[in-house]
Design an enzyme around this catalytic site. Structure first.
Site, mmCIF file in Angstrom:
data_model
loop_
_atom_site.group_PDB
_atom_site.id
_atom_site.type_symbol
_atom_site.label_atom_id
_atom_site.label_comp_id
_atom_site.label_asym_id
_atom_site.label_seq_id
_atom_site.Cartn_x
_atom_site.Cartn_y
_atom_site.Cartn_z
ATOM 1 N N LYS A 115 3.990 -5.381 -13.128
ATOM 2 C CA LYS A 115 5.157 -6.097 -12.610
ATOM 3 C C LYS A 115 5.826 -6.922 -13.688
ATOM 4 C CE LYS A 115 4.476 -6.162 -7.657
ATOM 5 N NZ LYS A 115 4.476 -6.936 -6.415
ATOM 6 N N LYS A 197 1.357 10.303 -5.383
ATOM 7 C CA LYS A 197 1.406 9.793 -4.021
ATOM 8 C C LYS A 197 2.850 9.480 -3.614
ATOM 9 C CE LYS A 197 -0.417 5.939 -1.849
ATOM 10 N NZ LYS A 197 -1.221 4.742 -1.775
ATOM 11 N N LYS A 200 7.009 4.014 -1.836
ATOM 12 C CA LYS A 200 8.274 3.405 -1.419
ATOM 13 C C LYS A 200 9.103 2.986 -2.624
ATOM 14 C CE LYS A 200 6.218 -1.107 -0.222
ATOM 15 N NZ LYS A 200 6.099 -2.125 0.814
#
Ligand code: TRP
Length: 335
Positions: A115, A197, A200
């Protein structure tokens, strides 16, 4: 342990659109867990502000997520679905546990490293201590189990270490949580790269089915899904990851078995199969979407749920917090 039931805690962020992967892999399987566990599902809005948010948007998304959980079948009378920011004990315990967490531990967190490289202009200390807030979420409710994806495993390990450390000093204050290893749902992969995977945060919107996608969009995305050139609907994850993923999705949406599906599409092309998968997913999501729309209109009902569940969450959280405050030496409250 409440009423002889074990406690389950999970937190979810209202940022980013939930995908079919979140639904089939998690949410869909949670609706029956309240028989076995006392369940807490927190919309973790305090976590969300570690990354800059538009306030109106955050508020709207948080409400939409809370409502979606109910629309997807989590009974809000039996599951405590609440906003993290409505329970100030999260912040209070988090401060205390910060004092029992080493910088060396936080330095090792891979999500922080990821992040901070994505938000290089805003590497704030909240982003850094985020795992301590997450530990507080879990420990406040004395959770026995936490359903988490692989990406949150490191944070759960840290939670256990912090809890253990605290217990070693002060006695048995916290339940040591474990990852939930009950029946987990299908692992849904990206429609554009079936070795990854479904996520989102994927930049390619065609890679993911969002729970808010309308039927036309869903069918279009399945039409474009990456497959292979052999034109045979057969389950083989090594050789045919794309088709196998579509079979997994179709299984999850219809409850049919692999062989049954292979037989159904024996001799048919990928076009027919993709359309059937798309329609099954649209049929799966439509009633949830409709219910969410209805619930969002019913302000009084949702507000009632928010209030009642915040009270319930506060009750349990404060019980733990008071105990912790006493253990670390804060003076007793005079009543
Ligand atoms: N960190 C989790 C995520 O980003 C969300 C979360 C916050 C959480 N608190 C939690 C998950 C407690 C499980 C338990 O997905």
């Amino acid at each position: 342990m409440l009423d002889g039931k074990k406690t389950l805690f999970s937190g979810m962020q209202a940022t980013g659109n939930l995908t079919l992967g979140n639904y089939c892999g998690a949410l869909k399987n949670w609706v029956t867990l309240n028989d076995e566990y006392e369940c807490f599902y927190s919309v973790v809005d305090m976590h969300s502000i570690t990354v800059r948010q538009n306030p109106a948007e955050l508020r709207k998304r948080a409400r939409a997520l809370l409502t979606l959980y109910i629309a997807a079948g989590l009974d809000p009378e039996k599951n405590c679905i609440y906003y993290q920011s409505h329970v100030s004990a999260h912040a209070e315990l988090s401060w205390i546990l910060n004092c029992y967490t080493y910088m060396g531990e936080l330095n090792r967190m891979t999500q922080f490293k990821d992040k901070s490289s994505k938000h290089a202009d805003n590497i704030n200390s909240g982003l850094y201590t985020y795992p301590v807030l997450m530990a507080s979420d879990i420990l406040l409710y004395q959770a026995d189990v936490v359903p988490v994806g692989a990406d949150q495993m490191q944070h759960l390990e840290l939670t256990r270490d912090i809890a253990q450390r605290f217990n070693n000093i002060y006695g048995d204050v916290f339940t040591i949580p474990e990852a939930y290893v009950g029946k987990t749902g299908a692992r849904i992969m990206s429609l554009q790269d079936p070795t990854k995977k479904m996520s989102k945060s994927d930049e390619n919107i065609n890679a993911s089915i969002y729970l808010t996608d309308d039927p036309d969009t869903i069918i279009r995305k399945f039409k474009r899904a990456v497959t292979d050139s052999s034109a045979e609907v057969r389950y083989d994850k090594e050789e045919k990851p794309g088709i196998s993923n579509l079979i997994d999705i179709y299984r999850s949406a219809t409850g049919k078995g692999i062989e049954e599906i292979e037989r159904e599409f024996d001799g048919k092309g990928y076009g027919d199969f993709k359309l059937a998968v798309g329609e099954s997913v649209a049929d799966l999501l439509k009633p949830i979407q409709d219910r969410q729309v209805d619930l969002l209109k019913d302000k009084a009902y949702i507000d009632g749920i928010i209030k009642a569940n915040a009270e319930k969450a506060n009750y349990f959280a404060n019980k733990t917090l008071r105990k912790v405050q006493k253990k670390v030496g804060f003076p007793e409250r005079i009543r």
